[in-house]
Each structure stands twice: as structure tokens, then as C-alpha cells.
Enzyme design. Sequence first.
Site, PDB file in Angstrom:
ATOM      1  CG  ASP A  50      14.570  14.429  21.087  1.00 42.40           C
ATOM      2  OD1 ASP A  50      13.577  13.847  20.320  1.00 42.40           O
ATOM      3  OD2 ASP A  50      15.299  14.611  20.271  1.00 42.40           O
TER       4      ASP A  50
ATOM      5  CG  ASP B  69       5.978  19.074  23.826  1.00 43.35           C
ATOM      6  OD1 ASP B  69       6.922  19.487  23.123  1.00 43.35           O
ATOM      7  OD2 ASP B  69       4.841  19.119  23.505  1.00 43.35           O
TER       8      ASP B  69
ATOM      9  CE1 TYR C  88      -0.113  13.504  10.881  1.00 44.17           C
ATOM     10  CE2 TYR C  88      -1.804  13.030   9.361  1.00 44.17           C
ATOM     11  CZ  TYR C  88      -1.483  13.415  10.704  1.00 44.17           C
ATOM     12  OH  TYR C  88      -2.320  13.469  11.642  1.00 44.17           O
TER      13      TYR C  88
ATOM     14  CE  LYS D  30      -0.731  10.871  13.294  1.00 47.07           C
ATOM     15  NZ  LYS D  30      -0.406  10.916  14.690  1.00 47.07           N
TER      16      LYS D  30
END
Length: 263
Positions: free
Chosen positions: A74, A48, A167, A171
Site C-alpha cells: 500500500d 500493487d 485529479y 497531476k
Amino acid sequence: MNTLSISSARVVPALNDRIAIVTGAASGIGHAQARLYAAAGAQVVAVDRSSDALLELVSTIRGDGDKAVSITADLTSTSDIARLVKETTDQFGRIDILANTAGLHDGYVRSLETSDELWDRLFDVNVKAVFRLTNAVLPGMLERGHGVIVNIASVASFVAGGGGPAYTASKHAIMGYTRQLAHEYGRKGIRANAVCPGMVETGMTREVLSDSTSRFVKAVNAVPAGRFAQPEDIADVALFLATDAARFMHGAGVMVDGGLTVR
């Protein structure tokens, strides 16, 4: 199949010392996934951008007697991705499982209000980072003739309303990419599948879910399960897909939505 009992009420399939990278591990689904993979016997590489949260996670996992290390990265940086893969393979010799869990939501911003910057940011994190990290890991998996890729997609991979256009489109792209990976590399020992959550209570969604009068909360409460998911509900399925119990699953998008999409 070997199993590992982690409580009196729960038995999970063992991952038999496999090496698993879990992205987005500092919080939410990735955090739950990292802990569950470790409990199932995997050596977890938790990834992370938040180093403090990762250190806390790794400390917790090790405190439970399981195995984990952290690498801060990153995932929109090609150099960070290369470093992540190199550090993992230098330390452990291989990568058996890649869990692409890190992601961003667009806050349900409508198309006319979606800026180029927001669109690009969603695709950089939700799609391009997954594509780049997968490509960095695939050569080693193909060389060994075995590997598992578990992508976190969404109900928004199939239906509208799970987010805004950025989004939802990102996805949809992840689900298409997962299927294409299965098509191209399934016969070479690579299994690629996706988990498709509905509404999950994480740091990314907690503000939306805190308003009991919002249309989103009302919609979630109307689903057959009668509640929104916890990260562990999704991590359980992500664990299943990582194990040999899912050995005949290729290119699947497994709905874990409490029945949100049954109608």
C-alpha cells in the site's frame, strides 16, 4: 545501442538487466509497463495492492521467458514503502528505474461536490505516495550516480477537463515535482521525466468510455488519432524514457494524447 526484438514487427531498446520498480502493475498502464520493461531486459519488481493480479502478471512475464517478482504494498503506507525498497535492494542490490504509475481518478467530480476526503485520497495516492517512494529510492541512486524516474502524469497536468479538480490539481503537482527533481538532481546522474496520457482505456476509465453518447467519448473521437489510447500506447513511451535513448531528456512532460491538446 543494444536492442531486443520481441516480435517481427517490433524492436525495443534493451534495459540491460536493470532493476525496475513498477507501481500500479496489477492493471492498466502499470501492467503494460511491467511486461514491456521485462521484455526489454529489465528485472521487474511489480508492485500493487492486489496480490492475486500481481501473481498472474508475474506468471505471465516468466512464461514469456522474462524476469519479474511481485511485492504487494500500500503506497500510502510509509512502512510498506520502506519494506518495498528494502526487499528490492536486499534481493537485487540496487534500484535503477522507478516507474511511479499507480494513481486514482476522481470521476470528474466538480469542485463544489469534491469532499475533503476525496481530495485527500487523490493527493495521498497520486502525489504523496510518489514523493515518499521517490525519496526512499533516491539515496541509493545518488550513491551510484545513476537513476531513472518515470512518472505517469496526464494531459490534466497542463489543461482542464481531464478530470475533476482533485485529479487535475494532483497531476499538475506531479508535473511540477518531476521538473523539480530534474532541477535538483539532474547533474548528479538522475533523470526524471513524465508521460502525460490523454484518455486511456483502463479499468479506471472503462465505464466512462463504454457510453458512446457521452461527451467524453465524443471528445476523444474528435482528436487527430480518432481513438482513445490503449495501455501499451503509454507504456511504449514510458519504456523510451527509461532507456539511454532518452539520455538528454530531463524534466520533460511527454504528451501521449492522440493529439487531444493540439488545439
